[in-house]
Write a protein that holds these residues in place. Sequence first.
Motif, PDB file in Angstrom:
ATOM      1  N   ASP A  61      68.186 -19.113  12.367  1.00 20.90           N
ATOM      2  CA  ASP A  61      68.765 -18.937  11.425  1.00 20.90           C
ATOM      3  C   ASP A  61      67.871 -18.097  10.281  1.00 20.90           C
ATOM      4  N   LEU A  62      67.923 -17.549   9.409  1.00 17.28           N
ATOM      5  CA  LEU A  62      67.469 -16.692   8.527  1.00 17.28           C
ATOM      6  C   LEU A  62      67.261 -17.244   7.197  1.00 17.28           C
ATOM      7  N   ALA A  63      65.805 -17.950   6.776  1.00 18.64           N
ATOM      8  CA  ALA A  63      66.028 -18.629   5.725  1.00 18.64           C
ATOM      9  C   ALA A  63      65.719 -17.214   4.433  1.00 18.64           C
ATOM     10  N   GLN A  64      64.945 -16.073   4.961  1.00 15.53           N
ATOM     11  CA  GLN A  64      64.396 -15.185   3.502  1.00 15.53           C
ATOM     12  C   GLN A  64      64.161 -14.449   4.392  1.00 15.53           C
ATOM     13  N   ARG A  65      65.252 -13.110   3.360  1.00 18.63           N
ATOM     14  CA  ARG A  65      65.860 -11.357   3.825  1.00 18.63           C
ATOM     15  C   ARG A  65      64.438 -10.789   3.909  1.00 18.63           C
ATOM     16  N   PRO A  66      64.431  -9.898   4.875  1.00 20.84           N
ATOM     17  CA  PRO A  66      62.770  -9.403   5.244  1.00 20.84           C
ATOM     18  C   PRO A  66      63.125  -8.216   3.395  1.00 20.84           C
ATOM     19  N   ARG A  67      62.235  -7.645   2.754  1.00 21.44           N
ATOM     20  CA  ARG A  67      62.134  -7.260   1.823  1.00 21.44           C
ATOM     21  C   ARG A  67      60.619  -6.126   1.626  1.00 21.44           C
ATOM     22  N   LEU A  68      61.125  -5.532   0.250  1.00 19.86           N
ATOM     23  CA  LEU A  68      59.979  -4.596  -0.201  1.00 19.86           C
ATOM     24  C   LEU A  68      60.179  -4.388  -1.657  1.00 19.86           C
ATOM     25  N   GLY A  69      58.831  -5.817  -2.416  1.00 28.45           N
ATOM     26  CA  GLY A  69      59.760  -5.851  -3.187  1.00 28.45           C
ATOM     27  C   GLY A  69      60.819  -6.639  -3.673  1.00 28.45           C
ATOM     28  N   PRO A  70      61.598  -6.424  -4.550  1.00 29.05           N
ATOM     29  CA  PRO A  70      63.062  -7.132  -4.695  1.00 29.05           C
ATOM     30  C   PRO A  70      63.820  -6.542  -3.367  1.00 29.05           C
ATOM     31  N   LEU A  71      63.694  -5.320  -3.156  1.00 26.70           N
ATOM     32  CA  LEU A  71      64.679  -4.578  -2.479  1.00 26.70           C
ATOM     33  C   LEU A  71      64.458  -5.042  -1.690  1.00 26.70           C
ATOM     34  N   PRO A  72      65.656  -5.595  -1.334  1.00 31.54           N
ATOM     35  CA  PRO A  72      66.534  -5.897   0.349  1.00 31.54           C
ATOM     36  C   PRO A  72      65.840  -4.710   1.639  1.00 31.54           C
ATOM     37  N   ILE A  73      65.406  -4.989   2.758  1.00 31.50           N
ATOM     38  CA  ILE A  73      65.124  -3.660   3.788  1.00 31.50           C
ATOM     39  C   ILE A  73      65.911  -4.608   5.088  1.00 31.50           C
ATOM     40  N   SER A  74      65.392  -3.221   6.502  1.00 30.65           N
ATOM     41  CA  SER A  74      66.197  -4.262   7.348  1.00 30.65           C
ATOM     42  C   SER A  74      64.623  -4.876   8.165  1.00 30.65           C
ATOM     43  N   ALA A  75      65.022  -6.193   9.519  1.00 35.02           N
ATOM     44  CA  ALA A  75      64.835  -6.387   9.773  1.00 35.02           C
ATOM     45  C   ALA A  75      63.781  -6.001  10.684  1.00 35.02           C
TER      46      ALA A  75
END
Length: 262
Positions: A61-75
């Motif tokens: 299960d994912l706890a924290q999404r991948p991100r670039l600063g405040p922006l979500p990005i792909s794994a």
Amino acid sequence: MLIRSWNLFHGNSYPPGHTSYLEEMVGLASADRPDVLLLQEVPAWALGRLGRWSGMTAVADLAQRPRLGPLPISAELGRRLTALNPGLLRSAFAGQGNAILIGEGLRVTAHDVLTLNPPEFRRVEARRLALDLLARLAWAKERRICQVVHALREGGRRLVAANLHTTSSPGDPRIPAAELRRAAAWVDSFAEESDVVVLGGDLNVGPHLGAALPGYSHPGPGIDHLLVRGAEPSPLRVWPDGPRRRDGILLSDHSPVELEIK
């Protein structure tokens, strides 16, 4: 039944370097085929690969999404960015999650996830604990979760296994302790009187946590614990450094912990 827990430190060595050892670490932790393996600090890109690396049934299960600063990005983008310097970047881009790996002979029959630090819970607890603004902001920085699964062995009692990684708050252990109590109360709703319950992971609370969780076995000496209710476990074993040493460095900044349940 062998139960083991390990915080994988995003696949880093200790001290952190430029190489990720994540697949090797998962292989090491699963090599002797434990019945249940709890993993924390797993990069998001690796959650879908744990079953192949371990040969076990992986509930991730994912706890924290991948991100670039405040922006979500792909794994995958998170993986590529982190690969530039794994020891420095850690979870800055890759996100992270938890996983419960189940061995042969056990069958998963149910699975759920609880957010340990949702906004309303933080607001209530922050008032109760009289937290200052900085502590409140730090607590909100990263989502933390508790996973739970029901696992059955033919002819045996049902196992309720919970895996959590509470918020790290060295200056105020009351914060992870509050999350731990929240998780324990939630896990209780999944367990029946006849079940064996294991509550484990990187709890970020020291050995004194036992007083907060009556009915469970004694905690370990550090912040990584496996707490058992409904069965008599062996004493908790903390791995020595030798098995996780590679070329003079240690794999992860945590040692695996384990115990056995008859």
